[in-house]
Design a protein around this motif. Structure first.
Motif, PDB file in Angstrom:
ATOM      1  N   LYS A 182    -149.907  -5.743  45.926  1.00 43.73           N
ATOM      2  CA  LYS A 182    -151.199  -5.321  45.382  1.00 43.73           C
ATOM      3  C   LYS A 182    -151.029  -4.194  44.367  1.00 43.73           C
ATOM      4  O   LYS A 182    -151.665  -4.196  43.313  1.00 43.73           O
ATOM      5  CB  LYS A 182    -152.131  -4.878  46.509  1.00 43.73           C
ATOM      6  N   ALA A 183    -150.156  -3.244  44.667  1.00 46.90           N
ATOM      7  CA  ALA A 183    -149.924  -2.119  43.754  1.00 46.90           C
ATOM      8  C   ALA A 183    -149.331  -2.598  42.437  1.00 46.90           C
ATOM      9  O   ALA A 183    -149.750  -2.166  41.360  1.00 46.90           O
ATOM     10  CB  ALA A 183    -149.002  -1.092  44.412  1.00 46.90           C
ATOM     11  N   VAL A 184    -148.363  -3.507  42.521  1.00 46.91           N
ATOM     12  CA  VAL A 184    -147.736  -4.041  41.313  1.00 46.91           C
ATOM     13  C   VAL A 184    -148.763  -4.748  40.446  1.00 46.91           C
ATOM     14  O   VAL A 184    -148.789  -4.588  39.220  1.00 46.91           O
ATOM     15  CB  VAL A 184    -146.567  -4.989  41.679  1.00 46.91           C
ATOM     16  N   ILE A 185    -149.641  -5.500  41.066  1.00 45.71           N
ATOM     17  CA  ILE A 185    -150.651  -6.245  40.318  1.00 45.71           C
ATOM     18  C   ILE A 185    -151.689  -5.296  39.717  1.00 45.71           C
ATOM     19  O   ILE A 185    -152.166  -5.517  38.611  1.00 45.71           O
ATOM     20  CB  ILE A 185    -151.287  -7.330  41.206  1.00 45.71           C
ATOM     21  N   GLU A 186    -152.010  -4.222  40.445  1.00 44.96           N
ATOM     22  CA  GLU A 186    -152.928  -3.214  39.896  1.00 44.96           C
ATOM     23  C   GLU A 186    -152.305  -2.555  38.664  1.00 44.96           C
ATOM     24  O   GLU A 186    -152.986  -2.319  37.673  1.00 44.96           O
ATOM     25  CB  GLU A 186    -153.235  -2.125  40.942  1.00 44.96           C
ATOM     26  N   LEU A 187    -151.006  -2.265  38.749  1.00 44.65           N
ATOM     27  CA  LEU A 187    -150.315  -1.587  37.654  1.00 44.65           C
ATOM     28  C   LEU A 187    -150.066  -2.498  36.457  1.00 44.65           C
ATOM     29  O   LEU A 187    -150.030  -2.041  35.323  1.00 44.65           O
ATOM     30  CB  LEU A 187    -148.985  -1.018  38.146  1.00 44.65           C
ATOM     31  N   ASN A 188    -149.861  -3.797  36.723  1.00 50.44           N
ATOM     32  CA  ASN A 188    -149.519  -4.727  35.654  1.00 50.44           C
ATOM     33  C   ASN A 188    -150.186  -6.081  35.889  1.00 50.44           C
ATOM     34  O   ASN A 188    -149.531  -7.052  36.246  1.00 50.44           O
ATOM     35  CB  ASN A 188    -147.997  -4.873  35.584  1.00 50.44           C
ATOM     36  N   PRO A 189    -151.502  -6.180  35.666  1.00 52.43           N
ATOM     37  CA  PRO A 189    -152.222  -7.414  35.949  1.00 52.43           C
ATOM     38  C   PRO A 189    -151.766  -8.605  35.111  1.00 52.43           C
ATOM     39  O   PRO A 189    -151.918  -9.748  35.524  1.00 52.43           O
ATOM     40  CB  PRO A 189    -153.685  -7.071  35.662  1.00 52.43           C
ATOM     41  N   CYS A 190    -151.163  -8.335  33.954  1.00 48.96           N
ATOM     42  CA  CYS A 190    -150.725  -9.455  33.104  1.00 48.96           C
ATOM     43  C   CYS A 190    -149.610 -10.274  33.752  1.00 48.96           C
ATOM     44  O   CYS A 190    -149.339 -11.396  33.317  1.00 48.96           O
ATOM     45  CB  CYS A 190    -150.319  -8.972  31.720  1.00 48.96           C
ATOM     46  N   LEU A 191    -148.985  -9.749  34.813  1.00 49.40           N
ATOM     47  CA  LEU A 191    -147.971 -10.530  35.542  1.00 49.40           C
ATOM     48  C   LEU A 191    -148.558 -11.819  36.104  1.00 49.40           C
ATOM     49  O   LEU A 191    -147.859 -12.803  36.290  1.00 49.40           O
ATOM     50  CB  LEU A 191    -147.385  -9.711  36.697  1.00 49.40           C
ATOM     51  N   LEU A 192    -149.869 -11.806  36.375  1.00 51.32           N
ATOM     52  CA  LEU A 192    -150.520 -12.971  36.969  1.00 51.32           C
ATOM     53  C   LEU A 192    -151.000 -13.989  35.940  1.00 51.32           C
ATOM     54  O   LEU A 192    -151.478 -15.047  36.311  1.00 51.32           O
ATOM     55  CB  LEU A 192    -151.697 -12.529  37.844  1.00 51.32           C
ATOM     56  N   GLY A 193    -150.895 -13.651  34.667  1.00 52.01           N
ATOM     57  CA  GLY A 193    -151.279 -14.605  33.627  1.00 52.01           C
ATOM     58  C   GLY A 193    -152.764 -14.611  33.339  1.00 52.01           C
ATOM     59  O   GLY A 193    -153.479 -13.658  33.638  1.00 52.01           O
ATOM     60  N   ILE A 194    -153.230 -15.736  32.793  1.00 52.41           N
ATOM     61  CA  ILE A 194    -154.617 -15.799  32.312  1.00 52.41           C
ATOM     62  C   ILE A 194    -155.655 -15.793  33.430  1.00 52.41           C
ATOM     63  O   ILE A 194    -156.789 -15.413  33.210  1.00 52.41           O
ATOM     64  CB  ILE A 194    -154.845 -17.024  31.391  1.00 52.41           C
ATOM     65  N   ASN A 195    -155.290 -16.203  34.616  1.00 48.02           N
ATOM     66  CA  ASN A 195    -156.223 -16.194  35.753  1.00 48.02           C
ATOM     67  C   ASN A 195    -156.042 -14.950  36.611  1.00 48.02           C
ATOM     68  O   ASN A 195    -156.286 -14.970  37.815  1.00 48.02           O
ATOM     69  CB  ASN A 195    -156.029 -17.437  36.624  1.00 48.02           C
ATOM     70  N   ALA A 196    -155.617 -13.858  35.990  1.00 49.83           N
ATOM     71  CA  ALA A 196    -155.278 -12.647  36.732  1.00 49.83           C
ATOM     72  C   ALA A 196    -156.413 -12.155  37.614  1.00 49.83           C
ATOM     73  O   ALA A 196    -156.194 -11.808  38.775  1.00 49.83           O
ATOM     74  CB  ALA A 196    -154.833 -11.543  35.772  1.00 49.83           C
ATOM     75  N   SER A 197    -157.632 -12.128  37.104  1.00 42.56           N
ATOM     76  CA  SER A 197    -158.737 -11.580  37.900  1.00 42.56           C
ATOM     77  C   SER A 197    -159.024 -12.430  39.138  1.00 42.56           C
ATOM     78  O   SER A 197    -159.259 -11.898  40.225  1.00 42.56           O
ATOM     79  CB  SER A 197    -160.002 -11.417  37.054  1.00 42.56           C
ATOM     80  N   LEU A 198    -158.967 -13.752  38.998  1.00 40.52           N
ATOM     81  CA  LEU A 198    -159.183 -14.638  40.141  1.00 40.52           C
ATOM     82  C   LEU A 198    -158.052 -14.487  41.169  1.00 40.52           C
ATOM     83  O   LEU A 198    -158.312 -14.357  42.374  1.00 40.52           O
ATOM     84  CB  LEU A 198    -159.266 -16.095  39.676  1.00 40.52           C
ATOM     85  N   LEU A 199    -156.817 -14.468  40.691  1.00 42.79           N
ATOM     86  CA  LEU A 199    -155.676 -14.315  41.597  1.00 42.79           C
ATOM     87  C   LEU A 199    -155.681 -12.945  42.255  1.00 42.79           C
ATOM     88  O   LEU A 199    -155.349 -12.811  43.434  1.00 42.79           O
ATOM     89  CB  LEU A 199    -154.366 -14.553  40.841  1.00 42.79           C
TER      90      LEU A 199
END
Length: 121
Positions: A96-113
């Motif tokens: 969760k921390a990694v995704i908060e710091l770098n949401p682009c890691l999840l790609g175009i559906n980052a907010s949904l993921l």
């Protein structure tokens, strides 16, 4: 990967997926996972280094502390066991921390993921 992609294609009315397509998807997933896990590993290592520094500082403070003129460190067996052991695994909090710091890691559906990941509490 081939079997799973064939199942998804079949469920959507298609005959299947070529082996080349399945291999490409597999390679893409591999790269994605390595990036995501690599970021988590960096976070865990940083936390571990920080924890080691805190552990050493606390140990030094305990060694200097005296009770009735006697060093706590020398006369209380297992005193260092009060400090929680280091963790060397990736937790959901790390992800969760990694995704908060770098949401682009999840790609175009980052907010949904990101929402789905946050629902794993």
């Amino acid at each position: 990967m081939k079997k799973r992609t064939d199942e998804v294609a079949g469920a959507n009315g298609l005959e299947g997926v070529s082996i080349e397509c399945a291999n490409l998807l597999n390679n893409g997933i591999d790269v994605f996972m390595k990036q995501l896990i690599g970021s988590c590993i960096e976070l865990v290592r940083a936390r571990s280094r920080h924890g080691k520094l805190r552990h050493e500082t606390l140990k030094q403070q305990l060694c200097r502390k005296l009770i009735n003129g006697v060093s706590v460190h020398n006369h209380v067996p297992g005193q260092s066991s009060v400090i929680p052991p280091e963790t060397n695994s990736i937790s959901m909090q790390d992800l969760k921390a990694v995704i908060e710091l770098n949401p682009c890691l999840l790609g175009i559906n980052a907010s949904l993921l990101h929402e789905k990941i946050n629902s794993y509490d």
